[in-house]
Design an enzyme around this catalytic site. Structure first.
Site, PDB file in Angstrom:
ATOM      1  N   ASP A 154       0.856  -1.181   0.000  1.00  0.00           N
ATOM      2  CA  ASP A 154       0.000   0.000   0.000  1.00  0.00           C
ATOM      3  C   ASP A 154       0.893   1.230   0.000  1.00  0.00           C
ATOM      4  OD1 ASP A 154      -2.059  -1.777   0.180  1.00  0.00           O
ATOM      5  OD2 ASP A 154      -2.704  -1.198   2.194  1.00  0.00           O
ATOM      6  N   ASP A 173     -15.492  -3.402  -0.754  1.00  0.00           N
ATOM      7  CA  ASP A 173     -15.063  -3.167   0.620  1.00  0.00           C
ATOM      8  C   ASP A 173     -16.301  -2.924   1.471  1.00  0.00           C
ATOM      9  OD1 ASP A 173     -12.441  -3.147  -0.472  1.00  0.00           O
ATOM     10  OD2 ASP A 173     -12.668  -1.022  -0.962  1.00  0.00           O
TER      11      ASP A 173
END
Length: 239
Positions: A8, A129
């Site tokens: 990330d 998500d």
């Protein structure tokens, strides 16, 4: 089942968040290049990369860095974060990225997903998500009234072949993946399901393999030393 170690990116650094909260950002590697090389050395064939700044700002922010890290790694790479239009999709795919992940766009601009799938087929992945089963968008900041399975079915109907599912409450916690939600999802759609969030130890990898998911994303567990990536990769090849 494939394992996708994760990188990330925020402000050019390789970081992790706790439950998607940007205020919890923690640098976890000297550089994304070094992290990617370690993944390759351990035997990984795929890598999952996210532009966290891009996800929050709804545009490509760290795209040049991500494309360069992916190229230098020699791994197959999927990328998400800030991909909101066809130009962004084309940017990554033209630079050797294997799959791009559309997240917020699946909620806010479903026609874009339809067009992207029409143009690029299985190179288009949808990221779903969810918090308490309800889908979130814009770097997990915006809530919606769409259940994660309902969105998955909609995406399957328009030709999406692969879905990355993240239970936000598990992400970055090392508390184990949400096996119940994943099991429900696997049985409701025929898409390839990649599990994201909560993987901590080898037992979690075994549990996911038994659910017959297509892949598992592992981030914090690798950086913290809880999960030996090389051992996990060897084990999945035997399952």
């Amino acid at each position: 089942m494939i394992i996708l170690p994760a990188i990330d990116i925020k402000d050019g650094n390789c970081v992790r968040l706790f439950k998607g909260d940007y205020s919890t950002v923690q640098k976890v590697a000297e550089s994304p290049y070094i992290a990617a090389q370690r993944f390759a050395d351990a035997g990984a064939t795929w890598m999952h990369m996210v532009d966290l700044d891009g996800a929050k700002d709804a545009k490509l922010v760290n795209a040049d860095l991500i494309a360069d890290v992916a190229k230098s790694s020699g791994l197959s790479v999927e990328v998400g974060g800030g991909i909101r239009d066809m130009k962004a999709v084309e940017y990554y795919l033209s630079r050797g990225i294997n799959r791009v992940i559309l997240g917020s766009a699946a909620v806010k601009d479903p026609q874009f997903v339809v067009d992207a799938v029409k143009n690029y087929g299985d190179k288009i992945v949808v990221g779903i998500d969810a918090k308490d089963g309800m889908v979130r968008a814009e770097g997990w900041i915006d809530s919606s009234d769409i259940n994660y399975i309902e969105l998955a079915k909609r995406m399957e109907d328009v030709g999406v072949k692969t879905i990355v599912f993240t239970d936000i409450d598990q992400d970055g916690t090392l508390a184990g993946p949400n096996l119940k939600q994943l099991d429900d999802l696997v049985h409701q759609v025929d898409c390839n399901i990649i599990a994201s969030g909560g993987v901590a130890v080898l037992k979690d990898i075994i549990n996911l393999a038994e659910l017959d998911v297509y892949g598992a994303i592992c981030g914090k567990a690798i950086y913290s030393g809880n999960l030996d990536l090389k051992l996990a990769l060897e084990m999945t090849r035997k399952i």
